[in-house]
Design a protein around this motif. Structure first.
Motif, PDB file in Angstrom:
ATOM      1  N   LEU A 255       1.538  -0.432   6.006  1.00 51.96           N
ATOM      2  CA  LEU A 255       1.609  -1.884   5.937  1.00 51.96           C
ATOM      3  C   LEU A 255       0.730  -2.547   6.999  1.00 51.96           C
ATOM      4  CD1 LEU A 255       5.435  -2.276   5.282  1.00 51.96           C
ATOM      5  CD2 LEU A 255       3.586  -2.734   3.677  1.00 51.96           C
ATOM      6  N   ASP A 256       0.597  -1.923   8.146  1.00 52.98           N
ATOM      7  CA  ASP A 256      -0.237  -2.482   9.212  1.00 52.98           C
ATOM      8  C   ASP A 256      -1.719  -2.427   8.867  1.00 52.98           C
ATOM      9  OD1 ASP A 256       1.905  -3.139  10.795  1.00 52.98           O
ATOM     10  OD2 ASP A 256       1.823  -1.326  12.031  1.00 52.98           O
TER      11      ASP A 256
ATOM     12  N   LEU B  46      -3.130  -2.328   5.714  1.00 55.66           N
ATOM     13  CA  LEU B  46      -3.543  -2.952   4.454  1.00 55.66           C
ATOM     14  C   LEU B  46      -4.368  -4.230   4.639  1.00 55.66           C
ATOM     15  CD1 LEU B  46      -0.457  -2.454   2.092  1.00 55.66           C
ATOM     16  CD2 LEU B  46      -2.679  -1.318   1.990  1.00 55.66           C
TER      17      LEU B  46
ATOM     18  N   THR C 109      -3.352  -8.236   1.162  1.00 50.66           N
ATOM     19  CA  THR C 109      -2.253  -8.812   1.912  1.00 50.66           C
ATOM     20  C   THR C 109      -0.955  -8.094   1.564  1.00 50.66           C
ATOM     21  OG1 THR C 109      -1.770 -10.467   0.215  1.00 50.66           O
ATOM     22  CG2 THR C 109      -3.361 -11.071   1.917  1.00 50.66           C
ATOM     23  N   THR C 110      -0.044  -8.045   2.511  1.00 48.92           N
ATOM     24  CA  THR C 110       1.223  -7.339   2.302  1.00 48.92           C
ATOM     25  C   THR C 110       2.168  -8.114   1.394  1.00 48.92           C
ATOM     26  OG1 THR C 110       2.067  -8.298   4.360  1.00 48.92           O
ATOM     27  CG2 THR C 110       1.090  -6.096   4.483  1.00 48.92           C
TER      28      THR C 110
ATOM     29  N   VAL D  18       3.043  -6.245  -1.710  1.00 50.70           N
ATOM     30  CA  VAL D  18       3.717  -4.958  -1.553  1.00 50.70           C
ATOM     31  C   VAL D  18       5.224  -5.143  -1.735  1.00 50.70           C
ATOM     32  CG1 VAL D  18       4.191  -3.021  -0.012  1.00 50.70           C
ATOM     33  CG2 VAL D  18       1.936  -4.126   0.016  1.00 50.70           C
TER      34      VAL D  18
ATOM     35  N   CYS E 142       9.770  -6.707   5.375  1.00 52.58           N
ATOM     36  CA  CYS E 142       9.650  -6.923   3.936  1.00 52.58           C
ATOM     37  C   CYS E 142      11.038  -7.136   3.342  1.00 52.58           C
ATOM     38  CB  CYS E 142       8.966  -5.724   3.273  1.00 52.58           C
ATOM     39  SG  CYS E 142       8.735  -5.913   1.489  1.00 52.58           S
TER      40      CYS E 142
END
Length: 398
Positions: A296-297, A299, A305-306, A309, A334
């Motif tokens: 996640l860091d 991406l 963009t997260t 996700v 998240c």
């Protein structure tokens, strides 16, 4: 033919010469060089209405206003513009901050122009493929990616795709991109008539009709593009061909489910950027969450963009969990977390029989959670709530 608009904001003459010599001759790239003087470059000189596809920005060392401007632009327009930064004097803290903001790459000087040309050419190919896919009916591409090996992404991809086709009556393609160890065909007891490799080996022939001919039908109505499942297969696939293949498939489907391997190559990153959403499959253990957090860091600096996700907490069991669901959400930052309960015996039995989970056991908690996940993705396809038909309706069509 679609062009890629690239603007370079440059302080020094040598940087201007390097960029002009390398990017000025790429067919399909409209290159605009702007000299901004020794006082420093600023993205604010580009209006939002003329926001290009790519900005290459030369910054003056550690100027806070330069870095803050990059963070602002990427925060507001990160989905529309890709930013490269170059500087002759940036320390590791500045580089890390820029990467966290979503900068595609920080280019040391003198610039390695060959690597930049490859990156720009890839972005151009992705833009053309994306726009080509918008010309007609275009299905959603959803990828399942394991945060750590063995997290169960393949099992989820297969069974969610099966439920979308059989229970929700959608046009669904399932693509196995684990080129060396793919298991999708085995899990569905299929003998593939074509594989992903057949498409990638003929990139000039890739179009909806050609790719459709490679699909293997399943009795559920699901269409499968299998992996060659050959350890001698090279992993060095073309990102452009991979994007073309998936976009061609999506043009005739409601949804394309991708089993994406945990291999970080240019083509896997291109597929991740196409995915909406990217389903990151985790287990609530510290080791798995560490890897998920790393993914996640990274991406944002890969152009994704997260926000696209979603996390699947697979094999969730209260008894064995070392991390609570609340802590999982907090660690991964998240809220889009789906729970899939564990039933190891059922999962193994269905794989050995080449039978979807719901056919092996309709009432299992694992099956119910997979159906709920399919229901969620079915709703995304048409923007309205979708409910799985009840047991009587499915069996007696009432």
């Amino acid at each position: 033919m679609t062009d890629l608009n690239v603007v370079a904001l440059v302080i020094q003459e040598p940087t201007a010469h390097q960029l002009t010599a390398s990017l000025g001759r790429i067919e399909g790239v409209v290159f605009d060089l702007r000299m901004l003087g020794e006082e420093g470059a600023s993205l604010s000189s580009i209006g939002v209405t003329e926001l290009p596809d790519v900005v290459i920005l030369e910054i003056n060392g550690h100027r806070e206003e330069d870095i803050a401007e990059i963070e602002r632009i990427l925060g507001e327009h990160g989905e529309q513009v890709t930013v490269f930064v170059t500087s002759k004097d940036s320390d590791i803290k500045v580089i890390r901050r820029l990467m966290r903001a979503g900068v595609r790459d920080v280019l040391p000087q003198p610039i390695q122009t060959q690597e930049l040309v490859i990156d720009i050419s890839r972005i151009l190919a992705e833009k053309r493929a994306r726009l080509a896919g918008q010309g007609g009916a275009h299905g959603r591409i959803v990828s399942f990616l394991n945060a750590k090996g063995g997290s169960g992404g393949s099992t989820l991809a297969v069974n969610v795709a099966y439920e979308l086709a059989s229970r929700f009556d959608l046009k669904v393609a399932l693509v196995d991109l684990d080129l060396q160890f793919g298991v999708v065909a085995h899990y569905l007891d299929l003998k593939p008539r074509g594989t992903v490799l057949d498409a990638l080996a003929n990139p000039d022939r890739i179009d909806p009709m050609f790719v459709k001919a490679l699909l293997t039908p399943h009795e559920s109505g699901l269409h499968v593009l299998a992996s060659p499942a050959d350890t001698s297969t090279s992993l060095d696939a073309s990102p452009e061909a991979m994007v073309d293949m998936l976009q061609s498939l999506a043009s005739g489907m409601d949804i394309v489910i991708v089993d994406l391997p945990r291999v970080y190559m240019p083509w896997t990153l291109a597929v991740a950027r196409l995915s909406s959403p990217l389903m990151l499959v985790v287990q609530n253990t510290l080791a798995t969450l560490r890897d998920a957090r790393m993914i996640l860091d990274v991406l944002p600096r890969l152009g994704m963009t997260t926000e696209r996700v979603e996390v699947v907490n697979n094999r969730e069991t209260v008894e064995s969990a070392s991390v609570s669901l609340d802590r999982l959400r907090e660690t991964l930052k998240c809220d889009r977390v789906h729970k899939v309960r564990s039933d190891f015996d059922l999962a193994v039995r269905s794989q050995d029989l080449g039978m979807p989970l719901s056919k092996a056991s309709e009432r299992s908690d694992l099956t119910k959670d997979v159906v709920a996940l399919a229901e969620h993705l079915a709703a995304l396809c048409d923007g309205r709530e979708r409910k799985a038909p009840g047991l009587l309706k499915r069996f007696f069509n009432i």
